[in-house]
Design a protein around this motif. Structure first.
Motif, short mmCIF file in Angstrom:
data_model
loop_
_atom_site.label_atom_id
_atom_site.label_comp_id
_atom_site.label_asym_id
_atom_site.label_seq_id
_atom_site.Cartn_x
_atom_site.Cartn_y
_atom_site.Cartn_z
N ASP A 154 1.03 -1.13 -0.02
CA ASP A 154 0.02 -0.20 0.11
C ASP A 154 0.97 1.07 -0.11
OD1 ASP A 154 -1.89 -1.86 0.28
OD2 ASP A 154 -2.62 -1.28 2.02
N ASP A 155 1.88 1.19 0.66
CA ASP A 155 2.78 2.46 0.85
C ASP A 155 3.51 2.55 -0.50
OD1 ASP A 155 2.11 3.02 3.61
OD2 ASP A 155 3.98 1.84 4.19
N ARG A 171 -7.31 -5.40 0.03
CA ARG A 171 -7.68 -4.87 1.50
C ARG A 171 -7.48 -3.59 1.92
NH1 ARG A 171 -5.96 -10.18 5.40
NH2 ARG A 171 -7.43 -11.65 4.25
N GLY A 172 -6.41 -3.01 1.39
CA GLY A 172 -5.93 -1.69 1.95
C GLY A 172 -6.79 -0.63 0.85
N LEU A 173 -7.50 -0.99 -0.01
CA LEU A 173 -8.09 -0.12 -0.95
C LEU A 173 -8.65 1.21 -0.41
CD1 LEU A 173 -9.33 0.57 -3.87
CD2 LEU A 173 -11.35 -0.49 -3.41
N VAL A 174 -9.49 1.14 0.71
CA VAL A 174 -9.92 2.67 1.10
C VAL A 174 -9.02 3.46 1.66
CG1 VAL A 174 -11.51 3.54 2.85
CG2 VAL A 174 -12.07 1.72 1.63
N ASP A 175 -7.90 2.77 2.29
CA ASP A 175 -6.90 3.73 2.68
C ASP A 175 -5.95 4.12 1.65
OD1 ASP A 175 -4.99 4.72 4.92
OD2 ASP A 175 -3.63 3.20 4.01
N PRO A 177 -20.00 3.29 0.57
CA PRO A 177 -19.94 4.66 1.67
C PRO A 177 -18.45 4.84 2.14
CG PRO A 177 -21.79 3.12 2.27
CD PRO A 177 -21.00 2.54 1.22
N ALA A 178 -17.90 3.78 2.53
CA ALA A 178 -16.41 4.08 2.88
C ALA A 178 -15.35 4.60 1.94
CB ALA A 178 -15.64 2.87 3.37
#
Length: 328
Positions: free
Chosen positions: A47-48, A77-81, A107-108
């Motif tokens: 993700d980073d 899993r890290g999509l929203v972040d 929504p997220a």
């Protein structure tokens, strides 16, 4: 600031970022029923790392829009972040998805700053949907579309591929369904990006065929607005304001106005969907390259972009990677 300019004067400002090669559907025009050999986790950008490369593109290279793709990005899993951190860079963010799980995550995603979604949906008939995707999940996609609209992720766009002998008689039905719900429909010509390498030009439903079918039920007039670098050729439906689009990558290529560049889930730059060469940013990133050095590598990669995809060239070879591993 540099820019992602190729030898033909085209400047890429639209970045497509694949977050995974995995997908929870098995669309017949994309992959075999048993799926594919998925990318090892250690090869995939973290993700980073994704956010850092998006930052390089935005802050050093003039990218103004980032679209997250897959595979199916909702399985990341890290999509929203990732969306939230990319949005914080001041860039427009969007998502291309098959819609499974969108009812749960819309929504997220909206709260994270996602601007809009494109959802793939090739049929609104349950039996045809199952035939095309090998999954009985039409209701989930329909619910996902509604949730995206309710969350303000609009305009909600629907992408549809027509397959000869399967759903090629459903163009009118698809458009009427989308018009009723306020979704913007885009038909896409099937492209030679399937893992099975079974594509043939003769078997493809062309833009002309799609438009002819639609015109049996609707009055279509070309949209007045200049198309620019947009892949879809837009038509007003019955005088507007609703539109329908056709992305005719094969029969009406728009390579001369392309403003897109792609980053694969394992950190490779692809200058075109149909490119057979890639430039590795992941290795440089993990070796300690600075943002400026990564930006320079990216600019060098763009200079190798071809004038066009070359599908009509007798020497054309389909890319080794299928669409699910490239990102749409």
């Amino acid at each position: 600031m540099g820019k992602l300019e190729d030898r033909y004067g085209r400047v890429a400002t639209d970045l497509r970022v694949s977050l995974t090669d995995k997908c929870n559907l098995r669309c017949t025009y994309c992959m075999p029923a048993e799926g594919l050999d998925w990318m090892p986790l250690e090869q995939q950008l973290t993700d980073d790392e994704v956010v850092r490369l998006v930052g390089v593109a935005v802050e050093h290279l003039g990218v103004r829009e980032v679209r997250f793709t897959g595979g199916e990005p909702l399985v990341r899993r890290g999509l929203v972040d990732i969306v939230a951190r990319s949005h914080a860079l001041g860039v427009e963010t969007s998502l291309t998805t098959n819609g499974l799980g969108l009812a749960r995550t819309a929504p997220a995603l909206a709260a994270a700053g996602l601007d809009r979604v494109n959802v793939s949906l090739d049929s609104v008939r349950a039996d045809t949907f199952h035939q095309l995707t090998r999954r009985d999940r039409l209701d989930d996609v329909v619910a996902g579309l509604a949730a995206a609209s309710d969350a303000g992720l609009g305009p909600v766009k629907v992408n549809a591929v027509l397959m000869r002998g399967v759903n090629d008689d459903q163009a009118v039905e698809l458009l009427a369904w989308c018009l009723e719900r306020g979704y913007e429909l885009r038909f896409i010509e099937q492209m030679p990006l399937d893992a099975q390498h079974g594509w043939s030009r003769d078997g493809m439903i062309t833009a002309d065929e799609i438009l002819a079918q639609l015109e049996t039920a609707f009055v279509l007039t070309p949209a007045v607005e200049p198309r620019g670098s947009a892949p879809a050729e837009l038509f007003l439906v019955d005088g507007g304001p609703a539109t329908v689009g056709v992305i005719a990558s094969v029969t009406r290529p728009f390579c001369g106005d392309c403003d897109r560049v792609r980053l694969t889930a394992d950190g490779q730059v692809r200058t075109c969907l149909f490119a057979r060469e890639e430039s590795d940013l992941r290795a440089a990133l993990r070796a300690g390259a600075s943002d400026a050095e990564l930006a320079e590598r990216w600019m060098v990669a763009m200079r190798g972009k071809a004038a066009g995809h070359g599908i009509d060239d007798p020497t054309f070879l389909q890319p080794d990677r299928p669409m699910s591993a490239i990102g749409g």
